[in-house]
Scaffold this motif. Structure first.
Motif, short mmCIF file in Angstrom:
data_model
loop_
_atom_site.label_atom_id
_atom_site.label_comp_id
_atom_site.label_asym_id
_atom_site.label_seq_id
_atom_site.Cartn_x
_atom_site.Cartn_y
_atom_site.Cartn_z
N UNK A 323 0.85 -1.18 0.00
CA UNK A 323 0.00 0.00 0.00
C UNK A 323 0.89 1.24 0.00
N UNK A 324 0.30 2.39 -0.23
CA UNK A 324 1.07 3.62 -0.10
C UNK A 324 1.47 3.81 1.36
N UNK A 325 2.62 4.40 1.57
CA UNK A 325 3.05 4.69 2.94
C UNK A 325 2.29 5.89 3.47
N UNK A 326 2.30 6.06 4.77
CA UNK A 326 1.65 7.22 5.39
C UNK A 326 2.24 8.51 4.86
N UNK A 327 3.55 8.51 4.64
CA UNK A 327 4.22 9.71 4.13
C UNK A 327 3.77 10.03 2.70
N UNK A 328 3.64 8.99 1.86
CA UNK A 328 3.17 9.20 0.50
C UNK A 328 1.75 9.77 0.49
N UNK A 329 0.89 9.18 1.32
CA UNK A 329 -0.50 9.62 1.39
C UNK A 329 -0.58 11.06 1.86
N UNK A 330 0.19 11.39 2.91
CA UNK A 330 0.16 12.76 3.43
C UNK A 330 0.65 13.75 2.38
N UNK A 331 1.63 13.36 1.60
CA UNK A 331 2.12 14.22 0.53
C UNK A 331 1.04 14.48 -0.51
N UNK A 332 0.30 13.43 -0.88
CA UNK A 332 -0.78 13.57 -1.86
C UNK A 332 -1.91 14.44 -1.31
#
Length: 350
Positions: A323-332
């Motif tokens: 899955x996407x990481x928390x950091x990737x999701x927060x960036x999006x």
């Protein structure tokens, strides 16, 4: 700071959860001094769900009346200017934008996914309409490049649904776990043979994983029949889950291990909730999303003819997929909020 009356126009009130999610995102992002006036295919339902004034999008009298009394006209997200599903649709949206200009309104094209534009006349109309907007924001690189070629400035940010607030789904955690969500829709390339192969593969997948299958129609008119057909053949526990509030629909994926999706916004919602995703692409916007997020999947024409191969691919995604990481999701999410910043710049201050 004076109040601004803004007419919001999109594919709202037509039973499509993705477009409802865009409306919910837009309402969430509007500056506090903006009063939304929503054009809808179901004004009563739109008013009830979002607590906003709403008007019949197909009533010329209501549309003229609301435009006369407004300050701003806004396309509120989505693939409005495309001529693949309908020739009339882009003419409708372009016509309203042109009418708004005649009434002297400021015009905004917000969070757009432009195209495909296969007819030269529609392509030229789109170019002219976007060129006359005070603000244009798009949700994907291909749309931004098209506008760049037309020498039309725009803001680029991920789809605003990344930043949509989610709500918990009553009873979700009472359903057996682990859960896998499936969102399929009617499409000419999703032939009866391909549906049969996907169904056989899902049956085998459920037997191998003992998962609870959630069949999630995003638009009942195009999704529900397929969901019912698949559910009738599943050997294990399953449920068809229809949710009208897009915030709940996004919240649904908090309780799902993996999503198998055709719907563009089903993949965004699932990925935003750290859910593993497998895509079946029927549209360039889905293919672009797959590429940008490294989501595994197939174009509809590339779905294997062998159900066993489909099953094995899904099992590998279920067991080993990321899955996407928390950091990737927060960036999006943070970048999706650029759409809000652009609205603030364009609308704040009256």
């Amino acid at each position: 700071m004076g109040q601004i009356k803004a007419v919001l126009c999109g594919y709202y009130g037509k039973g499509n959860a993705g477009d409802e999610a865009l409306l919910a995102s837009l309402l969430q992002m509007l500056p506090p001094n903006v009063k939304p006036l929503v054009l809808s295919g179901n004004p009563r339902e739109t008013k009830k769900r979002y607590q906003v004034e709403s008007f019949d999008r197909m009533s010329a009298w209501q549309v003229f009346k609301v435009l006369r009394n407004a300050d701003v006209f806004m396309w509120g997200g989505g693939s409005l200017m495309q001529d693949v599903t309908s020739f009339a649709s882009p003419l409708y949206y372009a016509g309203l934008m042109g009418l708004a200009k005649q009434f002297g309104l400021r015009t905004i094209a917000w969070a757009q996914g432009i195209g495909p534009l296969e007819r030269p006349i529609i392509r030229e109309i789109a170019k002219q309409v976007f060129a006359k907007c005070e603000l244009v924001s798009v949700r994907d690189r291909a749309s931004a490049n098209l506008l760049l070629n037309w020498q039309i400035p725009c803001g680029l940010a991920p789809d605003p649904v990344w930043a949509l607030e989610s709500l918990p789904v009553k009873g979700l955690w009472d359903l057996p776990a682990p859960r896998v969500a499936v969102t399929l829709r009617q499409h000419p390339q999703l032939t009866p043979e391909r549906i049969a192969n996907l169904t056989k593969a899902l049956i085998n997948f459920q037997k191998a994983t003992d998962t609870f299958i959630l069949l999630v129609p995003f638009q009942k008119s195009k999704d529900l029949a397929i969901a019912k057909s698949i559910q009738s053949q599943l050997p294990g526990a399953s449920k068809i889950l229809t949710l009208d509030d897009p915030r709940e629909l996004k919240g649904l994926f908090q309780g799902v291990e993996m999503a198998i999706g055709m719907r563009y916004h089903s993949l965004i919602m699932a990925a935003a909730q750290e859910c593993r995703c497998f895509a079946l692409s029927y549209d360039p916007k889905v293919s672009q999303l797959m590429q940008e997020l490294s989501i595994p999947g197939w174009e509809l024409t590339e779905i294997p003819d062998d159900p066993k191969l489909i099953t094995q691919t899904w099992l590998d995604c279920y067991a080993n997929g990321d899955s996407l990481s928390s950091a990737q999701i927060q960036s999006l999410v943070d970048r999706a909020l650029i759409h809000r910043e652009l609205l603030n710049q364009a609308l704040a201050g009256g």
